[in-house]
Design a protein around this motif. Structure first.
Motif, PDB file in Angstrom:
ATOM      1  N   CYS A 179       0.827  -1.211   0.000  1.00  0.00           N
ATOM      2  CA  CYS A 179       0.000   0.000   0.000  1.00  0.00           C
ATOM      3  C   CYS A 179       0.862   1.263   0.000  1.00  0.00           C
ATOM      4  O   CYS A 179       0.557   2.238  -0.714  1.00  0.00           O
ATOM      5  CB  CYS A 179      -0.930   0.008   1.210  1.00  0.00           C
ATOM      6  N   MET A 180       1.931   1.234   0.798  1.00  0.00           N
ATOM      7  CA  MET A 180       2.828   2.393   0.833  1.00  0.00           C
ATOM      8  C   MET A 180       3.518   2.582  -0.507  1.00  0.00           C
ATOM      9  O   MET A 180       3.653   3.710  -0.998  1.00  0.00           O
ATOM     10  CB  MET A 180       3.852   2.229   1.961  1.00  0.00           C
ATOM     11  N   ALA A 181       3.954   1.482  -1.111  1.00  0.00           N
ATOM     12  CA  ALA A 181       4.631   1.565  -2.410  1.00  0.00           C
ATOM     13  C   ALA A 181       3.678   2.062  -3.497  1.00  0.00           C
ATOM     14  O   ALA A 181       4.087   2.796  -4.410  1.00  0.00           O
ATOM     15  CB  ALA A 181       5.199   0.188  -2.789  1.00  0.00           C
ATOM     16  N   ALA A 182       2.393   1.677  -3.399  1.00  0.00           N
ATOM     17  CA  ALA A 182       1.405   2.057  -4.414  1.00  0.00           C
ATOM     18  C   ALA A 182       0.746   3.400  -4.122  1.00  0.00           C
ATOM     19  O   ALA A 182       0.059   3.958  -4.992  1.00  0.00           O
ATOM     20  CB  ALA A 182       0.324   0.978  -4.510  1.00  0.00           C
ATOM     21  N   GLY A 183       0.935   3.911  -2.915  1.00  0.00           N
ATOM     22  CA  GLY A 183       0.324   5.182  -2.544  1.00  0.00           C
ATOM     23  C   GLY A 183      -1.180   5.085  -2.349  1.00  0.00           C
ATOM     24  O   GLY A 183      -1.927   6.003  -2.728  1.00  0.00           O
ATOM     25  N   ILE A 184      -1.638   3.977  -1.767  1.00  0.00           N
ATOM     26  CA  ILE A 184      -3.077   3.783  -1.545  1.00  0.00           C
ATOM     27  C   ILE A 184      -3.349   3.453  -0.086  1.00  0.00           C
ATOM     28  O   ILE A 184      -2.452   3.073   0.655  1.00  0.00           O
ATOM     29  CB  ILE A 184      -3.648   2.651  -2.433  1.00  0.00           C
ATOM     30  N   GLN A 185      -4.612   3.596   0.294  1.00  0.00           N
ATOM     31  CA  GLN A 185      -5.052   3.241   1.648  1.00  0.00           C
ATOM     32  C   GLN A 185      -6.187   2.232   1.524  1.00  0.00           C
ATOM     33  O   GLN A 185      -7.215   2.510   0.901  1.00  0.00           O
ATOM     34  CB  GLN A 185      -5.539   4.483   2.392  1.00  0.00           C
ATOM     35  N   LEU A 186      -5.993   1.046   2.105  1.00  0.00           N
ATOM     36  CA  LEU A 186      -7.003  -0.003   2.073  1.00  0.00           C
ATOM     37  C   LEU A 186      -7.579  -0.221   3.467  1.00  0.00           C
ATOM     38  O   LEU A 186      -7.001   0.221   4.463  1.00  0.00           O
ATOM     39  CB  LEU A 186      -6.407  -1.315   1.544  1.00  0.00           C
ATOM     40  N   ASN A 187      -8.687  -0.911   3.550  1.00  0.00           N
ATOM     41  CA  ASN A 187      -9.327  -1.246   4.818  1.00  0.00           C
ATOM     42  C   ASN A 187      -8.908  -2.666   5.198  1.00  0.00           C
ATOM     43  O   ASN A 187      -9.396  -3.640   4.618  1.00  0.00           O
ATOM     44  CB  ASN A 187     -10.851  -1.143   4.668  1.00  0.00           C
ATOM     45  N   ALA A 188      -7.986  -2.780   6.150  1.00  0.00           N
ATOM     46  CA  ALA A 188      -7.447  -4.082   6.554  1.00  0.00           C
ATOM     47  C   ALA A 188      -8.382  -4.749   7.562  1.00  0.00           C
ATOM     48  O   ALA A 188      -8.710  -4.165   8.588  1.00  0.00           O
ATOM     49  CB  ALA A 188      -6.069  -3.906   7.162  1.00  0.00           C
ATOM     50  N   ILE A 189      -8.801  -5.990   7.258  1.00  0.00           N
ATOM     51  CA  ILE A 189      -9.670  -6.753   8.155  1.00  0.00           C
ATOM     52  C   ILE A 189      -8.859  -7.936   8.695  1.00  0.00           C
ATOM     53  O   ILE A 189      -8.461  -8.820   7.943  1.00  0.00           O
ATOM     54  CB  ILE A 189     -10.924  -7.293   7.432  1.00  0.00           C
ATOM     55  N   ALA A 190      -8.620  -7.933  10.016  1.00  0.00           N
ATOM     56  CA  ALA A 190      -7.781  -8.967  10.630  1.00  0.00           C
ATOM     57  C   ALA A 190      -8.603 -10.180  11.036  1.00  0.00           C
ATOM     58  O   ALA A 190      -9.710 -10.045  11.574  1.00  0.00           O
ATOM     59  CB  ALA A 190      -7.064  -8.395  11.852  1.00  0.00           C
ATOM     60  N   TYR A 191      -8.034 -11.371  10.776  1.00  0.00           N
ATOM     61  CA  TYR A 191      -8.649 -12.638  11.190  1.00  0.00           C
ATOM     62  C   TYR A 191      -7.647 -13.402  12.057  1.00  0.00           C
ATOM     63  O   TYR A 191      -6.469 -13.044  12.129  1.00  0.00           O
ATOM     64  CB  TYR A 191      -9.049 -13.474   9.972  1.00  0.00           C
ATOM     65  N   LYS A 192      -8.127 -14.464  12.696  1.00  0.00           N
ATOM     66  CA  LYS A 192      -7.247 -15.259  13.552  1.00  0.00           C
ATOM     67  C   LYS A 192      -6.443 -16.290  12.773  1.00  0.00           C
ATOM     68  O   LYS A 192      -5.662 -17.036  13.346  1.00  0.00           O
ATOM     69  CB  LYS A 192      -8.067 -15.945  14.657  1.00  0.00           C
ATOM     70  N   GLY A 193      -6.636 -16.342  11.480  1.00  0.00           N
ATOM     71  CA  GLY A 193      -5.882 -17.272  10.645  1.00  0.00           C
ATOM     72  C   GLY A 193      -6.311 -17.148   9.201  1.00  0.00           C
ATOM     73  O   GLY A 193      -7.330 -16.507   8.879  1.00  0.00           O
ATOM     74  N   GLY A 194      -5.528 -17.773   8.314  1.00  0.00           N
ATOM     75  CA  GLY A 194      -5.805 -17.677   6.893  1.00  0.00           C
ATOM     76  C   GLY A 194      -7.098 -18.345   6.477  1.00  0.00           C
ATOM     77  O   GLY A 194      -7.768 -17.887   5.542  1.00  0.00           O
ATOM     78  N   ALA A 195      -7.491 -19.423   7.159  1.00  0.00           N
ATOM     79  CA  ALA A 195      -8.700 -20.151   6.780  1.00  0.00           C
ATOM     80  C   ALA A 195      -9.944 -19.275   6.935  1.00  0.00           C
ATOM     81  O   ALA A 195     -10.813 -19.247   6.053  1.00  0.00           O
ATOM     82  CB  ALA A 195      -8.841 -21.419   7.616  1.00  0.00           C
TER      83      ALA A 195
END
Length: 332
Positions: A179-195
């Motif tokens: 995001c920093m390299a692309a100059g954008i801001q995204l909405n990060a949604i955290a989970y307890k694991g990849g599944a």
């Protein structure tokens, strides 16, 4: 007293002193010649059945043949791999407790999630293989390419969401670097694991998935579309998908795993383990399993692996400050 008698007395005194000093040393330092004389416990800091677990079981099976003792895999999942890493650091350094050390120990030790210093609390045996990370969307997503997504995100800051496997983990940090390299801001949604992250993207609750190759079978079946991977080079299985580097973003995330033991391992035992796992990483059996789970082989011997860990630790210090990771973790 004869000269011979005096010499015998001195020899007995020297032998006694040597024996006494030996008693001060831990018992396992005398057992290096016989090592291993019983099964070895291998701590895997991830759940059974995941890609890391599969790769570690494959490598342990080959190494056990070299060492002529069983290697039992002990899954101690939790805290983004740090529960298992802490258990390795605290174990007795006798060669009978070893395990997988995620490279994220360099980050989590600095933000307080791991009560160990990866620069001095582990004996490094081998770096084994990396992971293939990527960004995936549903096939009906309006983002046909990563360029489409970047253009939309620039026009609509914070409106595009992505699912990741936990604050401070490789998927979160890698995506924020992008995001920093692309100059954008995204909405990060955290989970307890990849599944869990994968499930919500497949269900349409989140726009994008940032994960290691959990998306691979879904991309192959047409249930997801892969926009980009994060490695140094394109992954052979998805050779038509560009890397972030291909697209002009100088971000590479491969999060290589390694094998280690507690600090203080006797050198003779360390050498036996390094030799066994060098053979195992380079075996056809392990390479076949690694290819199936898109885990590029990235072998380094113990001393070189330790240098690599120290280099990553220094880079993470800068990244933690730049991404304000401590503050993000405090917010939850």
């Amino acid at each position: 007293m004869s000269h011979n008698t005096e010499m015998n007395r001195r020899q007995l005194l020297l032998a006694g002193a040597a024996a006494a000093s030996g008693l001060l040393l831990p018992a396992w330092t005398h057992a290096a010649d016989d090592y291993p004389s019983r099964p070895i416990n291998f701590i895997c800091p991830w759940p059974a059945g995941g890609t890391a677990d599969v790769s570690m079981r494959a490598i342990c099976q080959v190494a056990s043949g070299v060492l002529k003792q069983p290697i039992a895999v002990d899954n101690r999942a939790g805290a983004a791999g740090m529960i298992g890493a802490a258990a390795i650091a605290k174990a007795r350094p006798d060669g009978y407790t070893i395990g997988q050390i995620p490279i994220s120990v360099t980050r989590f030790s600095q933000i307080g999630s791991l009560q160990a210093d990866p620069r001095k609390d582990f004996t490094y045996i081998a770096r084994t293989s990396g992971q293939t990370f990527g960004i995936a969307v549903l096939p009906n997503s309006k983002f046909k390419t990563l360029k489409d997504m970047v253009a939309y995100a620039k026009a609509n800051p914070g409106q595009v969401s992505y699912a990741h496997a936990g604050v401070g983990g490789a998927t979160h940090v890698g995506m924020e670097e992008f995001c920093m390299a692309a100059g954008i801001q995204l909405n990060a949604i955290a989970y307890k694991g990849g599944a869990a992250a994968l499930n919500d993207v497949l269900g349409g609750q989140v726009d994008m998935l940032a994960d290691s190759s959990s998306w691979a079978p879904h991309v192959e079946s047409g249930k997801l579309r892969l926009l980009a991977t994060w490695g140094e080079e394109r992954t052979p299985r998805f050779k038509d998908t560009p890397t972030l580097k291909d697209l002009g973003y100088h971000v590479v995330v491969d999060a290589p795993n390694g094998i280690g033991a507690p600090a203080g391992l006797p050198p003779a035992i360390e050498k036996k383990l390094r030799d066994a796992f060098r053979f195992a990483v380079n075996s056809d059996e392990f390479k076949a399993v690694a290819a199936k789970i898109d885990a590029p082989v990235m072998y380094l011997d113990g001393p070189d692996y330790k240098k690599y860990v120290n280099e990553v630790y220094a880079r993470e210090t800068v990244l933690i400050q730049r991404l304000h990771l401590k503050e993000l973790l405090e917010k939850g």
